[in-house]
Design an enzyme around this catalytic site. Structure first.
Site, PDB file in Angstrom:
ATOM      1  N   GLU A 255      41.972  44.721  48.325  1.00 27.19           N
ATOM      2  CA  GLU A 255      42.473  44.114  49.565  1.00 27.19           C
ATOM      3  C   GLU A 255      43.814  44.752  49.910  1.00 27.19           C
ATOM      4  O   GLU A 255      44.882  44.267  49.538  1.00 27.19           O
ATOM      5  CB  GLU A 255      42.623  42.595  49.402  1.00 27.19           C
ATOM      6  CG  GLU A 255      42.926  41.899  50.704  1.00 27.19           C
ATOM      7  CD  GLU A 255      42.931  40.388  50.591  1.00 27.19           C
ATOM      8  OE1 GLU A 255      43.219  39.739  51.607  1.00 27.19           O
ATOM      9  OE2 GLU A 255      42.654  39.861  49.503  1.00 27.19           O
TER      10      GLU A 255
ATOM     11  N   LYS B 186      38.929  28.563  31.898  1.00 31.77           N
ATOM     12  CA  LYS B 186      38.363  29.257  33.061  1.00 31.77           C
ATOM     13  C   LYS B 186      37.589  28.327  33.989  1.00 31.77           C
ATOM     14  O   LYS B 186      36.571  28.710  34.573  1.00 31.77           O
ATOM     15  CB  LYS B 186      37.489  30.433  32.601  1.00 31.77           C
ATOM     16  CG  LYS B 186      38.293  31.467  31.824  1.00 31.77           C
ATOM     17  CD  LYS B 186      37.458  32.465  31.081  1.00 31.77           C
ATOM     18  CE  LYS B 186      38.351  33.371  30.260  1.00 31.77           C
ATOM     19  NZ  LYS B 186      37.605  34.252  29.367  1.00 31.77           N
TER      20      LYS B 186
ATOM     21  N   ASP C 256      42.840  38.859  31.013  1.00 33.69           N
ATOM     22  CA  ASP C 256      41.481  38.356  31.227  1.00 33.69           C
ATOM     23  C   ASP C 256      41.421  37.797  32.638  1.00 33.69           C
ATOM     24  O   ASP C 256      41.950  36.712  32.923  1.00 33.69           O
ATOM     25  CB  ASP C 256      41.171  37.263  30.198  1.00 33.69           C
ATOM     26  CG  ASP C 256      39.719  36.816  30.229  1.00 33.69           C
ATOM     27  OD1 ASP C 256      39.062  36.991  31.279  1.00 33.69           O
ATOM     28  OD2 ASP C 256      39.243  36.262  29.222  1.00 33.69           O
TER      29      ASP C 256
ATOM     30  N   HIS D 151      45.584  42.793  58.933  1.00 33.55           N
ATOM     31  CA  HIS D 151      44.371  43.174  58.205  1.00 33.55           C
ATOM     32  C   HIS D 151      43.644  44.308  58.916  1.00 33.55           C
ATOM     33  O   HIS D 151      43.227  45.285  58.302  1.00 33.55           O
ATOM     34  CB  HIS D 151      43.451  41.953  58.072  1.00 33.55           C
ATOM     35  CG  HIS D 151      43.736  41.124  56.854  1.00 33.55           C
ATOM     36  ND1 HIS D 151      43.013  41.239  55.690  1.00 33.55           N
ATOM     37  CD2 HIS D 151      44.683  40.181  56.622  1.00 33.55           C
ATOM     38  CE1 HIS D 151      43.489  40.397  54.791  1.00 33.55           C
ATOM     39  NE2 HIS D 151      44.505  39.738  55.328  1.00 33.55           N
TER      40      HIS D 151
END
Length: 363
Positions: free
Chosen positions: A48, A179, A255, A350
């Site tokens: 991005e 997670k 991670d 963007h």
């Protein structure tokens, strides 16, 4: 039948390859606080492309304030929960009290599993005949996934031998929680809890962010607080912490799945007579400077550049990395909210940046 010409042969599919993610260093950003006082660029690995200038704008703001971003590390602990079963809730309750009574021997056993693991505390939850035990550890410079699992495995084996009436359920019981975005992680923390804050002069808010403190404060309330409440957010009220965390995690060998709980957090914005007080609180920053993923050459170079390879007391390099991650989050969060106070600004950025890149990024 011939194999598809572009499909890897079976013998090639298990070969180790690398995913190339566009990475840039942005900043420098200025940080002070109880862990580090520094001015450094930070690496962001992302597809991005508008994220780089967005964080860069926030970093520029940090350099326009004498103390920069103040980052306060308030807590750190890595958790692993285990499950044991009993025949009744009464037996489970008795077992829980017995486990808490053995905390000193459990701490000694933990130290025997690792030079760096320390059992800080323990919590329990009983549902029917099920007993959930949540162990909380300090883990030095490691994020601690394997270290805590190894310790929890030893503790569980010991408890099954010493505490009557219980039997094995699972080494991982989802009461950690690993997670997954949960209330318990937001309340009690998992990893490092860091709050970053900055007080931005009015002329900088209007001149560089092209908005006002009142506008950002109002948007933060309406979007991050009310909007998140309507959406059913879990202990979280922010615009896009996950964007900065994922890019930072990938660039520093973390991670990446830990952004699930890592992106929980609360943004606070106040208009203080035209000045903008802006803060981001992240209770679940799971980062490490040693362990799995840190042996790659580019990660070694990145951590060295960030000053996270110095000779320091155990844990201090990981603490430094955590506050840099949190400061990076503030930079991106501030820039995005400022942009969203102005109609069309976000989409223009963007469109312009992504068309400019044309799908090709710096490596």
């Amino acid at each position: 039948m011939n194999e598809h010409p572009t499909r890897p042969k079976p013998s090639d599919r298990n070969k180790r390859t690398k995913a190339h993610i566009p990475t840039r260093w942005v900043g420098p950003l200025r940080v002070s606080g109880n862990v580090a006082t520094t001015e450094t660029e930070v690496p962001l690995a992302t597809y991005e492309s508008p994220l780089w200038p967005a964080v860069g704008r926030g970093a520029q703001i940090s350099r326009m304030v004498e103390s920069g971003i103040t980052a306060t590390l308030m807590d750190e602990r890595m958790t692993r929960s285990v499950l044991v079963e009993a025949d009744t809730a009464e037996i489970a309750h008795t077992a829980a009290r017995a486990v808490h009574g053995r905390i000193d021997e459990l701490r000694a056993l933990t130290r025997a599993t690792s030079r760096f693991a320390e059992l800080l505390s323990m919590r329990d939850e009983i549902v029917g005949c099920l007993l959930f035990l949540r162990f909380e550890f300090s883990t030095g410079d490691a994020s601690g996934h394997n270290m805590t699992t190894l310790a929890a495995d030893a503790l569980l084996s010991h408890l099954l031998e010493c505490v009557p009436g219980i039997r094995y359920g699972s080494i991982s019981a989802n009461y950690c929680t690993d997670k997954k975005a949960t209330a318990i992680n937001g309340l009690l923390g998992r990893g490092k809890k860091v709050t970053t804050e900055i007080l931005i002069p009015e002329q900088v808010v209007t001149g560089r962010l092209h908005t006002t403190a009142a506008q950002i404060s109002k948007l933060n309330t309406n979007k991050n607080l009310v909007g998140t409440l309507l959406a059913g957010g879990i202990r979280s009220a922010n615009a896009h912490y996950a964007n900065m965390l994922l890019a930072f995690y990938l660039a520093t060998g973390q991670d990446a799945a830990n952004i699930v709980e890592g992106s929980q957090g609360v943004t606070l914005a106040e208009d203080r007579g035209g000045e903008l007080y802006f803060s981001c609180t992240l209770p679940n920053l799971i980062v490490g400077t040693v362990g799995n993923g840190k042996g790659l050459d580019f990660i070694e170079e990145t951590l060295t550049t960030l000053g996270c390879r110095e000779e320091r007391p155990a844990g201090d390099n990981a603490r430094r990395l955590a506050v840099l991650a949190a400061a990076t989050v503030l930079c991106g969060e501030l820039s995005l909210l400022a942009a969203q106070t102005n109609p069309g600004e976000l989409m223009k950025a963007h469109t312009r940046l992504e068309r400019l890149n044309g799908g090709h990024h710096d490596q």
